[in-house]
Scaffold this motif. Structure first.
Motif, PDB file in Angstrom:
ATOM      1  N   GLY A 227       0.811  -1.203   0.000  1.00  0.00           N
ATOM      2  CA  GLY A 227       0.000   0.000   0.000  1.00  0.00           C
ATOM      3  C   GLY A 227       0.844   1.253   0.000  1.00  0.00           C
ATOM      4  O   GLY A 227       1.821   1.360   0.751  1.00  0.00           O
ATOM      5  N   ILE A 228       0.466   2.248  -0.819  1.00  0.00           N
ATOM      6  CA  ILE A 228       1.268   3.459  -0.968  1.00  0.00           C
ATOM      7  C   ILE A 228       1.214   4.371   0.255  1.00  0.00           C
ATOM      8  O   ILE A 228       2.028   5.271   0.386  1.00  0.00           O
ATOM      9  CB  ILE A 228       0.841   4.269  -2.215  1.00  0.00           C
ATOM     10  N   GLU A 229       0.261   4.158   1.159  1.00  0.00           N
ATOM     11  CA  GLU A 229       0.175   5.002   2.351  1.00  0.00           C
ATOM     12  C   GLU A 229       1.171   4.590   3.436  1.00  0.00           C
ATOM     13  O   GLU A 229       1.245   5.236   4.478  1.00  0.00           O
ATOM     14  CB  GLU A 229      -1.244   4.969   2.927  1.00  0.00           C
TER      15      GLU A 229
ATOM     16  N   GLY B  45       1.782   1.719   8.300  1.00  0.00           N
ATOM     17  CA  GLY B  45       0.915   2.154   9.393  1.00  0.00           C
ATOM     18  C   GLY B  45      -0.510   2.375   8.929  1.00  0.00           C
ATOM     19  O   GLY B  45      -1.459   1.768   9.436  1.00  0.00           O
ATOM     20  N   TYR B  46      -0.679   3.244   7.956  1.00  0.00           N
ATOM     21  CA  TYR B  46      -1.999   3.511   7.412  1.00  0.00           C
ATOM     22  C   TYR B  46      -2.542   2.302   6.652  1.00  0.00           C
ATOM     23  O   TYR B  46      -3.750   2.078   6.591  1.00  0.00           O
ATOM     24  CB  TYR B  46      -1.962   4.733   6.489  1.00  0.00           C
ATOM     25  N   TRP B  47      -1.644   1.538   6.038  1.00  0.00           N
ATOM     26  CA  TRP B  47      -2.042   0.296   5.365  1.00  0.00           C
ATOM     27  C   TRP B  47      -2.786  -0.614   6.337  1.00  0.00           C
ATOM     28  O   TRP B  47      -3.822  -1.203   5.998  1.00  0.00           O
ATOM     29  CB  TRP B  47      -0.793  -0.389   4.820  1.00  0.00           C
ATOM     30  N   GLY B  48      -2.263  -0.768   7.552  1.00  0.00           N
ATOM     31  CA  GLY B  48      -2.903  -1.623   8.543  1.00  0.00           C
ATOM     32  C   GLY B  48      -4.282  -1.136   8.918  1.00  0.00           C
ATOM     33  O   GLY B  48      -5.233  -1.920   9.033  1.00  0.00           O
ATOM     34  N   PHE B  49      -4.411   0.182   9.110  1.00  0.00           N
ATOM     35  CA  PHE B  49      -5.720   0.768   9.436  1.00  0.00           C
ATOM     36  C   PHE B  49      -6.679   0.576   8.265  1.00  0.00           C
ATOM     37  O   PHE B  49      -7.854   0.244   8.450  1.00  0.00           O
ATOM     38  CB  PHE B  49      -5.541   2.246   9.755  1.00  0.00           C
ATOM     39  N   CYS B  50      -6.161   0.782   7.058  1.00  0.00           N
ATOM     40  CA  CYS B  50      -6.983   0.669   5.852  1.00  0.00           C
ATOM     41  C   CYS B  50      -7.558  -0.731   5.690  1.00  0.00           C
ATOM     42  O   CYS B  50      -8.776  -0.911   5.557  1.00  0.00           O
ATOM     43  CB  CYS B  50      -6.135   1.042   4.637  1.00  0.00           C
TER      44      CYS B  50
ATOM     45  N   PHE C 202       7.676   0.340  12.285  1.00  0.00           N
ATOM     46  CA  PHE C 202       7.977   0.200  10.867  1.00  0.00           C
ATOM     47  C   PHE C 202       8.990   1.243  10.423  1.00  0.00           C
ATOM     48  O   PHE C 202       9.150   2.288  11.059  1.00  0.00           O
ATOM     49  CB  PHE C 202       6.702   0.361  10.030  1.00  0.00           C
ATOM     50  N   ILE C 203       9.655   0.993   9.316  1.00  0.00           N
ATOM     51  CA  ILE C 203      10.533   2.004   8.752  1.00  0.00           C
ATOM     52  C   ILE C 203       9.694   3.186   8.285  1.00  0.00           C
ATOM     53  O   ILE C 203       8.512   3.049   7.991  1.00  0.00           O
ATOM     54  CB  ILE C 203      11.379   1.443   7.590  1.00  0.00           C
TER      55      ILE C 203
ATOM     56  N   ASP D  41       3.070   7.618   5.093  1.00  0.00           N
ATOM     57  CA  ASP D  41       2.415   8.011   6.349  1.00  0.00           C
ATOM     58  C   ASP D  41       2.523   6.894   7.371  1.00  0.00           C
ATOM     59  O   ASP D  41       1.580   6.136   7.596  1.00  0.00           O
ATOM     60  CB  ASP D  41       0.933   8.340   6.098  1.00  0.00           C
ATOM     61  N   THR D  42       3.662   6.804   8.020  1.00  0.00           N
ATOM     62  CA  THR D  42       3.901   5.725   8.968  1.00  0.00           C
ATOM     63  C   THR D  42       4.321   6.294  10.315  1.00  0.00           C
ATOM     64  O   THR D  42       5.175   7.175  10.381  1.00  0.00           O
ATOM     65  CB  THR D  42       5.013   4.779   8.445  1.00  0.00           C
ATOM     66  N   GLY D  43       3.712   5.802  11.370  1.00  0.00           N
ATOM     67  CA  GLY D  43       4.073   6.242  12.709  1.00  0.00           C
ATOM     68  C   GLY D  43       5.443   5.746  13.117  1.00  0.00           C
ATOM     69  O   GLY D  43       6.069   4.927  12.432  1.00  0.00           O
ATOM     70  N   TYR D  44       5.893   6.217  14.252  1.00  0.00           N
ATOM     71  CA  TYR D  44       7.254   5.917  14.692  1.00  0.00           C
ATOM     72  C   TYR D  44       7.340   4.780  15.694  1.00  0.00           C
ATOM     73  O   TYR D  44       8.426   4.390  16.088  1.00  0.00           O
ATOM     74  CB  TYR D  44       7.896   7.181  15.277  1.00  0.00           C
TER      75      TYR D  44
END
Length: 325
Positions: free
Chosen positions: A197-199, A202-207, A250-251, A255-258
């Motif tokens: 996923g291009i987001e 982090g956002y991939w998991g929520f999506c 995650f690296i 849009d990925t959290g830390y």
């Protein structure tokens, strides 16, 4: 019939879930969870309703019912993103509230009276799924953006609202459900080749957790099993290869959290649905640094053997998102 509203498979698997509360992975958390539901003045509506469903404790049930009646009508928020999207009423919080009410309806169903249901149906028509459906037809940006977590989250809220509405207005409910289902299929097939996923992860998991919620609800109420889509066969690879070596997060891609690796329940559900040992391993890794939640208890299958990624290649190219890890 309970089978028509068993969105999470709780009623059909009630004894199995009760047995899982005694497993070492859940037992201590479960005891504390029930104590907190009994003692909290205003516990989360979804959580206390679930506690009632599993225990059958009338005290918990009446407390949940009282909270339900206190919060409705007017529970679903609207206009929370007006600053950014002044033309829209529905936002992420709208969909979250729709899903909370859908799960509460399912967990608390044996205690709900007709007037409770009609208040809920009106809430979903006037402030929930009805608004999401209208704005989808009107061309809301998230209505046709299959790479976006807004799309999956809003449409899973729409679909679950529709499953609730089936008891009241089948014709309208069917429109909501089919719109949501079509969206989920498009999202799954778009990412079907690599599960990426291009987001960012982090956002991939929520999506895709939102997609999964709708898929689980359709499956558990006798509909099509969309775990058959190719996406689910290898989607665990994407977060796995983007996990930091110390497993703290995650690296930093898109849009990925830390910190954190997302929701363990997402992976337990995949493991259970697909017999996927790698997904079971990943869920266990996440749960090592966090506490269980009700969704872990629902999805976790103790018969799935975790399989670590020891035999996988050390690096991977995800060409669909132009990323190597």
């Amino acid at each position: 019939m309970l089978s028509d509203i068993d969105f999470c498979g709780v009623w059909q698997n009630l004894e199995k879930i009760r047995q899982k509360t005694q497993l070492p992975i859940f037992s201590s958390w479960w005891d504390q969870f029930i104590i907190s539901m009994k003692n909290a003045e205003n516990p989360p509506l979804e959580s206390i309703s679930f506690a009632y469903a599993i225990t059958g404790d009338d005290q918990l049930g009446q407390k949940a019912l009282g909270l339900f009646r206190k919060l409705l009508p007017g529970y679903i928020p609207l206009g929370g993103a007006k600053e950014y999207y002044p033309e829209l009423e529905a936002d992420l919080s709208t969909a979250s509230a729709c899903k909370t009410l859908a799960y509460t309806y399912s967990f608390l169903y044996p205690l709900l009276e007709d007037h409770d249901k009609h208040i809920l149906f009106a809430e979903l028509m006037e402030r929930g799924g009805g608004v999401i459906y209208k704005e989808t037809l009107d061309g809301a940006w998230w209505g046709n953006s299959p790479n976006s977590n807004w799309n999956s989250h809003l449409h899973s809220g729409l679909g679950l609202s529709g499953l609730v509405l089936m008891e009241y207005n089948k014709k309208e409910a069917y429109k909501w459900i089919e719109t949501a289902k079509d969206t989920m299929i498009r999202m799954l097939d778009l990412a079907g080749e690599e599960g990426a996923g291009i987001e960012g992860p982090g956002y991939w998991g929520f999506c895709y957790r939102s997609v999964q919620e709708m898929i689980e609800a359709i499956k558990n109420t006798g509909g099509e099993n969309l775990y058959s889509r190719r996406f689910w066969d290898h989607c665990v690879d994407f977060p796995l290869y983007l996990m930091r070596p110390d497993r703290s997060g995650f690296i930093n891609f898109s849009d990925t959290g830390y910190s954190g690796l997302g929701a363990s329940c997402f992976y337990y559900a995949i493991a259970s649905a697909k017999g996927n040992g790698l997904a079971q391993w990943f869920g266990n890794i996440i749960l090592e640094k966090s506490n269980p939640a009700i969704w872990d208890l629902i999805y976790y299958d103790p018969d799935i053997k975790p399989i670590p990624p020891n035999n996988l290649p050390t690096d991977r190219l995800f060409k669909s998102v132009h990323l190597a890890s």
